[in-house]
Enzyme design. Sequence first.
Site, short mmCIF file in Angstrom:
data_model
loop_
_atom_site.label_atom_id
_atom_site.label_comp_id
_atom_site.label_asym_id
_atom_site.label_seq_id
_atom_site.Cartn_x
_atom_site.Cartn_y
_atom_site.Cartn_z
N LYS A 1 -87.81 31.30 -75.21
CA LYS A 1 -87.81 30.26 -76.24
C LYS A 1 -89.12 30.26 -77.02
O LYS A 1 -90.15 30.75 -76.58
CB LYS A 1 -87.55 28.89 -75.61
CG LYS A 1 -86.10 28.67 -75.14
CD LYS A 1 -85.14 28.47 -76.28
CE LYS A 1 -83.69 28.34 -75.83
NZ LYS A 1 -83.36 27.02 -75.28
N ARG B 1 -80.39 30.00 -67.04
CA ARG B 1 -79.77 30.83 -68.08
C ARG B 1 -80.86 31.71 -68.69
O ARG B 1 -81.77 31.21 -69.34
CB ARG B 1 -79.11 29.95 -69.15
CG ARG B 1 -78.39 30.71 -70.24
CD ARG B 1 -77.76 29.74 -71.23
NE ARG B 1 -77.07 30.45 -72.30
CZ ARG B 1 -77.64 30.87 -73.43
NH1 ARG B 1 -78.93 30.63 -73.64
NH2 ARG B 1 -76.93 31.52 -74.34
#
Length: 371
Positions: A305, A340
Site C-alpha cells: 500500500k 491479503r
Amino acid sequence: MSDRIYIRPLTSASGPQAVEGDAVRLGGGMVYAREFAVILRRDGAVAERWLCTASDIESVLGKLPDTVAEEASAQWSNLGLAHPPMQLGERTVRLDQPQVMGILNVTPDSFSDGGAFLDNPEAGRAHASAMLEAGAAIIDIGGESTRPGAPATWEGDEKDRVLPAVEYCSAMGAAISVDTRRAGVLEAAFEAGAHIANDVSAMRHDARSFELAARAGCPVILMHAPGKGEDLHAGADYDNVVFDVFDWLAERRDAAVAAGISRANIVLDPGIGFGKSLAENLALLNALPLFHALGQPLLLGASRKRMIGALSHEADVEDRLGGSIALAIAGMNAGVQLLRVHDVAETVQARNVWRGLRDAALTDFSELPEV
C-alpha cells in the site's frame, strides 16, 4: 446524549501461563491480550477510560452506564470468541492461526502488477499455482482496480476478466474469493466455482449482493470505505478514525445479519488505504486488536500500500516487500486471521517463523527451577 463503549486490548502476553492465566486469547488465535482499556465515548468524545486485566474486568463493567452495559458485555465475550473453520469447496481454512490470501489481479491497471495477468491466462494460472504451492490458503481474484482515481469498470468487462481466472483456479482445487462490488459478477463467479464474496463497498454498492450471498450461504468480507458512490475513497470525515471505523463495521455486520447472512460467515476488514491519511492508517493498524470486539474474523489488506512508500522515501510499488512483511507481522501480532498479500511465499515464511515463536512461547516458562 449518545454513549458508545469500546474494549481495546493494550498489551499482549507470550501465553496465559506467563501471567497466571490472567489473559484473553484473542479471536481464538495465537495471541493473548493482558491489559485492556474500557473506553466510554459520549457525543463523539472520550468521556471516561478505565484500565484493567481480565481478572478485574467485571468490576469495570459494573461501573458502566446502563446505556452501554449490554454492548460492553457482548464486546468482552467477542474478544475471546473462537471462530470455526471456513469450508471452501474441498478446502478447509482454519481460523485459529493466521492464513494467507494471495492476490490475483486481472485488470489492465493494477497498481501492483500492471495488468500482467489480464490477457495472459497462462501467466495467471502459473501465478495462482505458485501462490498455492507457496502456502496461500485462498486466492483472491479481482477484475476492477480500486486505487484512488481509478475509473469504474463495466460489469460485462469485469465478468470477462474474472470468470476465466475463477475457472482455472477452481480446476486447481483452490479456495477462491472474488473481489467485486457487483452482484452480477458475484453470481457468475459463484457459478464458476468461487466460494467467498470480498466486497470493498461492504455490499452497499449493489443492493442485490446481500440477498445473493445469503442465498449462497457463502462467507462475505465486508471492508470499510467512506465513499458511497463509484469513488470509495471520497467523503472521509472522521472524528476518531478508530472508533468511527469500528462503529461503521458494526453497522455493516448487523446489516448483513438482518439480510440473512450467518454471523459465522462474516469477515471484517478495516480498509487500510481507503479514504484514510497516513496518520489514520497507522492509528487503525495500532488499534487492530480492538476489532476482535466485533466478534468476527478479521482480514488485513496492507500489502504494497501507498503508506509503505510514504514511510520509505517514496519507495516504488515493487520495492515495498519489507514494509509489507512488517505490516503482515503487525497484523499477526494483533490476532488477525486473514492476510491479503501480493508476496505469498515471503509472507508465508514470515508467518511460519512467527507461528514457531508463538508455539514455543506456550511452553516457555521463565521461572528458575527450585534448588
